[in-house]
Design a protein around this motif. Structure first.
Motif, PDB file in Angstrom:
ATOM      1  N   LEU A  50       0.849  -1.182   0.000  1.00 35.21           N
ATOM      2  CA  LEU A  50       0.000   0.000   0.000  1.00 35.21           C
ATOM      3  C   LEU A  50       0.887   1.234   0.000  1.00 35.21           C
ATOM      4  O   LEU A  50       1.731   1.402   0.871  1.00 35.21           O
ATOM      5  CB  LEU A  50      -0.909   0.020   1.229  1.00 35.21           C
ATOM      6  N   GLN A  51       0.687   2.084  -0.990  1.00 28.86           N
ATOM      7  CA  GLN A  51       1.436   3.332  -1.063  1.00 28.86           C
ATOM      8  C   GLN A  51       0.484   4.472  -0.715  1.00 28.86           C
ATOM      9  O   GLN A  51      -0.529   4.673  -1.389  1.00 28.86           O
ATOM     10  CB  GLN A  51       2.026   3.538  -2.460  1.00 28.86           C
ATOM     11  N   LEU A  74      13.102  -1.819  -5.133  1.00 28.67           N
ATOM     12  CA  LEU A  74      13.199  -0.831  -6.213  1.00 28.67           C
ATOM     13  C   LEU A  74      12.707   0.535  -5.743  1.00 28.67           C
ATOM     14  O   LEU A  74      13.261   1.564  -6.122  1.00 28.67           O
ATOM     15  CB  LEU A  74      12.410  -1.298  -7.440  1.00 28.67           C
ATOM     16  N   LEU A  75      11.671   0.555  -4.919  1.00 27.61           N
ATOM     17  CA  LEU A  75      11.140   1.825  -4.415  1.00 27.61           C
ATOM     18  C   LEU A  75      12.151   2.578  -3.562  1.00 27.61           C
ATOM     19  O   LEU A  75      12.090   3.804  -3.461  1.00 27.61           O
ATOM     20  CB  LEU A  75       9.867   1.592  -3.580  1.00 27.61           C
ATOM     21  N   GLY A  79      15.017   8.009  -7.515  1.00 28.29           N
ATOM     22  CA  GLY A  79      14.644   8.142  -8.925  1.00 28.29           C
ATOM     23  C   GLY A  79      13.759   7.029  -9.447  1.00 28.29           C
ATOM     24  O   GLY A  79      13.346   7.049 -10.605  1.00 28.29           O
ATOM     25  N   VAL A  80      13.480   6.021  -8.611  1.00 26.94           N
ATOM     26  CA  VAL A  80      12.604   4.925  -9.021  1.00 26.94           C
ATOM     27  C   VAL A  80      11.351   4.983  -8.154  1.00 26.94           C
ATOM     28  O   VAL A  80      11.392   4.721  -6.957  1.00 26.94           O
ATOM     29  CB  VAL A  80      13.280   3.549  -8.868  1.00 26.94           C
ATOM     30  N   GLY A  81      10.248   5.359  -8.778  1.00 27.84           N
ATOM     31  CA  GLY A  81       8.971   5.398  -8.078  1.00 27.84           C
ATOM     32  C   GLY A  81       8.179   4.135  -8.342  1.00 27.84           C
ATOM     33  O   GLY A  81       8.644   3.209  -9.007  1.00 27.84           O
ATOM     34  N   ALA A  82       6.959   4.119  -7.847  1.00 28.69           N
ATOM     35  CA  ALA A  82       6.110   2.940  -7.989  1.00 28.69           C
ATOM     36  C   ALA A  82       5.814   2.624  -9.458  1.00 28.69           C
ATOM     37  O   ALA A  82       5.829   1.461  -9.859  1.00 28.69           O
ATOM     38  CB  ALA A  82       4.813   3.130  -7.230  1.00 28.69           C
ATOM     39  N   GLY A 114      11.704   3.957 -19.969  1.00 24.48           N
ATOM     40  CA  GLY A 114      11.889   4.948 -18.920  1.00 24.48           C
ATOM     41  C   GLY A 114      13.157   4.802 -18.102  1.00 24.48           C
ATOM     42  O   GLY A 114      13.407   5.602 -17.213  1.00 24.48           O
ATOM     43  N   ILE A 115      13.948   3.781 -18.376  1.00 26.54           N
ATOM     44  CA  ILE A 115      15.198   3.578 -17.639  1.00 26.54           C
ATOM     45  C   ILE A 115      16.372   4.003 -18.520  1.00 26.54           C
ATOM     46  O   ILE A 115      16.617   3.405 -19.557  1.00 26.54           O
ATOM     47  CB  ILE A 115      15.386   2.106 -17.212  1.00 26.54           C
TER      48      ILE A 115
END
Length: 192
Positions: A50-51, A74-75, A79-82, A114-115
Motif C-alpha cells: 500500500l502506497q 526498487l522503491l 529516482g525509481v517510483g512505484a 523509462g530507464i
C-alpha cells in the motif's frame, strides 16, 4: 498495512484488477508477471503493498512475495517510483532482474521503458547483493550446472564480498573441487 488479499477476481486487465474480499472490492495495480499468473484464475491471493500519497492511497498486488520484496527494494532507489518499479517488473521477471544485477548488465535494464543509463547504473549499484539475498543460494539464477567453486562464488558475492576478491580467495584453495560448497565457503572466508 495489508500483507495480502485473498478473494474473487471481479475484473482483471494486464495492469489492474478488482478483487472482492470480505464484501469489499479492492482496486489493485499489478504487473504483467502477476497478470500472467492470475489470468486464468477466478480466485487468488495477492501479496500487497500500500502506497499512501498526499492525493491517493494506491494498492499494488503481486503473485508472490518475492516479486513484492523486489518491488519494495526498487522503491528505495532514488529516482525509481512505484510506476517505474512496476514497469521494470512488467518487463523483466524477478529472475531476469536478478541475473542482470548479478552480471552487472546495465544494457538489459536500459531496455526497460523509462530507464536511462544513470538509473540503470543506480539500480545495479544499490541492488547488488540485496536482490540475490532474497533467495536461497542454491536457487540463484546462475547456470543450472554450476560447479562447487561457482556455487561458492555466488554465495560469497551474496555475503557482500566483491566478485574479484571472492574469485581470488577460491583460487587460493588448492582442493576446492573436492570440498563441499559449505566447506569451500568457510575456507574462502578464512583466506579473505
Amino acid at each position: 498495512m495489508y500483507a495480502f488479499l485473498e478473494g474473487e477476481l471481479v475484473y482483471k486487465s494486464p495492469s489492474l484488477l478488482y478483487l472482492s474480499a470480505g464484501g469489499v472490492g479492492y482496486e489493485v495495480n499489478i504487473t504483467l508477471q502477476t497478470y500472467s499468473h492470475i489470468v486464468n484464475l477466478e480466485k487468488c491471493r495477492l501479496y500487497t503493498h500500500l502506497q499512501v500519497r498526499e492525493d491517493a492511497w494506491v494498492l499494488y498486488g503481486f503473485a508472490d512475495e518475492e516479486e513484492r520484496a523486489t518491488f519494495r527494494q526498487l522503491l528505495n532507489i532514488n529516482g525509481v517510483g512505484a510506476a517505474t518499479a512496476r514497469i521494470i517488473l512488467s518487463s523483466l521477471t524477478t529472475d531476469e532482474l536478478e541475473r542482470a544485477i548479478f552480471h552487472e548488465d546495465a544494457k538489459t535494464l536500459e531496455k526497460v521503458k523509462g530507464i536511462g543509463a544513470k538509473t540503470a547504473q543506480r539500480i545495479l549499484l544499490e541492488l547488488k547483493g540485496k536482490v540475490l539475498r532474497q533467495k536461497d543460494s542454491t536457487s540463484l539464477s546462475a547456470p543450472k550446472h554450476n560447479t562447487i567453486p561457482e556455487d561458492a562464488l555466488i554465495a560469497l558475492v551474496n555475503l557482500g564480498i566483491s566478485k574479484a576478491m571472492a574469485e581470488n580467495a577460491i583460487k587460493k584453495i588448492t582442493n576446492a573441487s573436492s570440498l563441499t560448497v559449505e566447506e569451500l565457503i568457510k575456507q574462502a572466508l578464512r583466506v579473505l
